[in-house]
Design an enzyme around this catalytic site. Sequence first.
Site, PDB file in Angstrom:
ATOM      1  N   HIS A 113      -0.607   0.083  -9.840  1.00 43.62           N
ATOM      2  CA  HIS A 113      -1.296  -0.896  -8.978  1.00 43.62           C
ATOM      3  C   HIS A 113      -1.723  -2.136  -9.786  1.00 43.62           C
ATOM      4  O   HIS A 113      -2.903  -2.440  -9.906  1.00 43.62           O
ATOM      5  CB  HIS A 113      -2.515  -0.240  -8.293  1.00 43.62           C
ATOM      6  N   ARG A 121       0.844  -1.198   0.000  1.00 44.00           N
ATOM      7  CA  ARG A 121       0.000   0.000   0.000  1.00 44.00           C
ATOM      8  C   ARG A 121       0.879   1.247   0.000  1.00 44.00           C
ATOM      9  O   ARG A 121       1.935   1.273   0.644  1.00 44.00           O
ATOM     10  CB  ARG A 121      -0.912   0.022   1.239  1.00 44.00           C
TER      11      ARG A 121
END
Length: 311
Positions: free
Chosen positions: A274, A226
């Site tokens: 991502h 993250r």
Amino acid sequence: MSLLLLLDPHSERAEVWEQGLKAALPDETIEVYPHLCDPAQVEVAIVANPPAGVLAELPKLQLIQSLWAGVDRLLADPTLPHHVPLCRLVDPNLNAAMSESVLLHVLTLHRRVPQYRAQQTRRQWKQWPQPLAAETTTGILGLGELGRTAALALSRLGFRVLGWSRGPKVVEGITVFSGSDGLNLMLGQTQILVNLLPLTDHTQGMLNHDLFTRLPQGASLINLARGKHLVEEDILEALGSGQLSHAILDVFATEPLPEAHPFWSHPQISVLPHVAAYSNPQSSLGVVKENLSRLRSGQPLLFRVDTKLGY
Ligand code: NDP
Ligand code: OXD
């Protein structure tokens, strides 16, 4: 029982999930947010980063099934109904996809690809030493579903692999550390650091100046977990001072990464949007089906999140 599919309103794969879910569960009543007849009928919410506040408006909810492995965004919703069990995605295909990413990025750094790319822009022909995998130490933060599978894949390729988890554990061929002393010991030997921790109160911001100074000079970082694990100013400083040589970043505090962000054009940062491991509707809906059947028969649910620990 009615099921509600609740996705990030910006999801590019909403249709694929809807079709996959309807095909996997042909006998269920499935509604897709925001096209919802009666919120009071919804008993199961199948979610991927849903808008905050929506789950709190489903009074008969009995299960929240995440289609993502990481549940930090769900847990950050102050209205999340904590009495409803929350289960996360664990799927062998997700593990396999993440391991491919880890192998790709570790090999990229191990074989100096960013350095040769930079040489190419200067039309420079220079050959550097070529250590074997066995001479390179990788450290994995997080030895859960994804970290453990990736650690084993790296070890099979011949890398020396160290790993760090919250509690002590045994993983064949991997040297495992835990606690803050364990982290220190691991960092001191790690040339390529891979982050696969969940984002929790304890892990937020831990990729920071202090941690970077505990790595050997010239080490590199791969962050696939993250964006909020990383303190952005600190990585810029560590790359500038030579403490770190390169960072491969797949996740960011703000996604999409804003156009004006300095990471985009930094020569020692590789930016990915991502994409380390996608949840795959074909395989991950198996978990959804299994948990539905467990809910109905009163058996323990699979992959339940400990909302106090945050993962
Ligand atoms: P798991 O919950 O299976 O594993 C988490 C690991 O982190 C465990 O080993 C756990 O230790 C360890 N851990 C948690 N807190 C701490 C702490 N405070 N100190 C030390 N270790 C800690 O998670 P997954 O492997 O399934 O997923 C990891 C993360 O990967 C997700 O949360 C998500 O953020 C990210 N992800 C990113 C994707 C991408 O495309 N970029 C795709 C999918 C996931 P212990 O074993 O002792 O409990
Ligand atoms: C996940 C992700 O957590 O894709 O599943 O990041």
